[in-house]
Design a protein around this motif. Sequence first.
Motif, short mmCIF file in Angstrom:
data_model
loop_
_atom_site.label_atom_id
_atom_site.label_comp_id
_atom_site.label_asym_id
_atom_site.label_seq_id
_atom_site.Cartn_x
_atom_site.Cartn_y
_atom_site.Cartn_z
N ASP A 65 0.86 -1.18 0.00
CA ASP A 65 0.00 0.00 0.00
C ASP A 65 0.89 1.23 0.00
O ASP A 65 1.68 1.42 0.93
N ASP A 66 0.78 2.08 -1.05
CA ASP A 66 1.62 3.27 -1.12
C ASP A 66 0.90 4.52 -0.62
O ASP A 66 1.38 5.64 -0.76
N GLY A 67 -0.29 4.31 0.00
CA GLY A 67 -1.05 5.43 0.54
C GLY A 67 -2.16 5.89 -0.38
O GLY A 67 -3.18 6.40 0.10
N SER A 68 -1.97 5.73 -1.68
CA SER A 68 -3.01 6.14 -2.62
C SER A 68 -3.63 4.96 -3.35
O SER A 68 -4.70 5.09 -3.94
N ALA A 69 -2.99 3.80 -3.32
CA ALA A 69 -3.48 2.62 -4.01
C ALA A 69 -2.79 1.39 -3.43
O ALA A 69 -1.93 1.50 -2.54
N VAL A 70 -3.17 0.22 -3.93
CA VAL A 70 -2.62 -1.02 -3.41
C VAL A 70 -2.15 -1.92 -4.55
O VAL A 70 -2.52 -1.72 -5.71
N SER A 71 -1.35 -2.90 -4.18
CA SER A 71 -0.98 -3.96 -5.10
C SER A 71 -1.00 -5.26 -4.32
O SER A 71 -0.52 -5.31 -3.17
N VAL A 72 -1.58 -6.28 -4.91
CA VAL A 72 -1.67 -7.59 -4.28
C VAL A 72 -0.78 -8.56 -5.03
O VAL A 72 -0.86 -8.67 -6.26
N ARG A 73 0.04 -9.28 -4.28
CA ARG A 73 0.85 -10.32 -4.88
C ARG A 73 0.28 -11.67 -4.48
O ARG A 73 -0.08 -11.90 -3.32
N SER A 74 0.16 -12.57 -5.44
CA SER A 74 -0.44 -13.87 -5.19
C SER A 74 0.63 -14.88 -4.82
O SER A 74 1.83 -14.66 -5.04
N THR A 75 0.18 -16.01 -4.29
CA THR A 75 1.12 -17.08 -3.96
C THR A 75 1.76 -17.67 -5.21
O THR A 75 2.80 -18.32 -5.13
N GLU A 76 1.14 -17.41 -6.36
CA GLU A 76 1.69 -17.88 -7.64
C GLU A 76 2.72 -16.93 -8.23
O GLU A 76 3.27 -17.17 -9.30
N GLY A 77 2.98 -15.80 -7.52
CA GLY A 77 3.98 -14.85 -7.97
C GLY A 77 3.47 -13.77 -8.90
O GLY A 77 4.26 -13.00 -9.46
N LEU A 78 2.15 -13.64 -9.04
CA LEU A 78 1.56 -12.61 -9.89
C LEU A 78 1.26 -11.37 -9.07
O LEU A 78 1.00 -11.44 -7.86
N SER A 79 1.26 -10.19 -9.74
CA SER A 79 0.99 -8.93 -9.06
C SER A 79 -0.21 -8.25 -9.71
O SER A 79 -0.32 -8.21 -10.94
N PHE A 80 -1.11 -7.70 -8.86
CA PHE A 80 -2.33 -7.07 -9.34
C PHE A 80 -2.49 -5.70 -8.68
O PHE A 80 -2.66 -5.62 -7.46
N PRO A 81 -2.44 -4.61 -9.47
CA PRO A 81 -2.63 -3.27 -8.90
C PRO A 81 -4.10 -2.90 -8.85
O PRO A 81 -4.91 -3.37 -9.65
N GLY A 82 -4.43 -2.05 -7.90
CA GLY A 82 -5.80 -1.58 -7.78
C GLY A 82 -5.87 -0.33 -6.93
O GLY A 82 -4.90 0.08 -6.29
#
Length: 391
Positions: free
Chosen positions: A138-155
């Motif tokens: 969390d950078d304060g303005s948005a988030v990014s989720v990393r999965s156990t499979e090594g993928l990254s998803f911004p939101g």
Amino acid sequence: MSGDKRALIAGGGIGGLTAAIAFARTNIPSLILERGAFADETGAGIQLGANASRRLRELGALDSVAAAAYRPEAVWLFDARSGEKLTSVPLGSAYEARYGAPYLCLHRADLHQALYRTCMGLSPISLTTNVTADTVSDDGSAVSVRSTEGLSFPGSFLVGADGLWSRIRQSVAPEAALAFTRRTAARALIPTEKLGAPFDAGTVTLWLGKHAHLVTYPVRGGELLNVVLGFEGGEPKSGWNRDWNTQRDDLLALTEGWAAAPRDLVECIETWRRWSLFRLRKMPRWSRGNTVLLGDAAHPILPFLAQGAALAIEDAAHLADALTQYSADRQKAFAAYEATRRPRALKVMAQSARMGTIYHFGGMRRAVRNAMLRNRNPETALDQFDWLYGA
């Protein structure tokens, strides 16, 4: 990452799918991160009171859900030992007229698929499969989720709808801990075609016994009967759909001394699934930064009022409302959502635990409980539930 306006939803279960639908109705795009494939036929039955079905109607999802549901006419309450029918609670037309929405019984997979089909028809919703949300940045303005499979998803923000064993909860309240309640539920589905009274009457039945109780209700259009045997004891195991065939005799022992109807039903079942029941301790908050929790991730509930799925549906609708009301300030939206939902969840949790205690009375307390139920007027039986179903 900060320019991405979509919501990330960890978990494509009932709460996660409902959240995506609620967001779409308020023009918030979302991406659901689901660890399965939206095609799980496991599980058993689920009950939805009017507090849930009314929300689904507001979201435009009730018609699809109701098409797969069974509408029972009543709850019949029995003393498990004597077999005496103590009282009934109406769930049919009188219930729907009172609360403005129906009482529904479904196979969990049917509810899930109805919500999934609704999501598929809404363009602001995207879905992924075989992805398990794990860590949050969390950078304060948005988030990014990393999965156990090594993928990254911004939101833009993240909704943790990943259930009792939530990974997302660790980023919101790492001090929170699950505690075994020393209660367990065994569940099964059996065909109704060969069942006799009272299990062929199209009602919910509740059998009250010392240290254990039995619940049944029809699903799949009445073709199957969902059976739940709740009891004190068991072991603290993760998962809600574990095989338990090797301990079938232990389940039958719980019904020793019961009347023939409920005992024979338990004895005829070959395949059982086990579900250890937990509560959540030290849960100081439901959100942190741009992450917020709903459903069992925030407030796991004992099943004695059949409100687990209903609370998740309520949560999703209220969260969407708060985000719309405070569109310029997400933290205010999360705070407003929690201020509304936490008291409601705590009350339902407390009342559900209380009902579980009452179900298992023995001795003199059983006699007093039964006498009170015998003297209850079925026409006024719903009065005590207005706070639950009418909310």
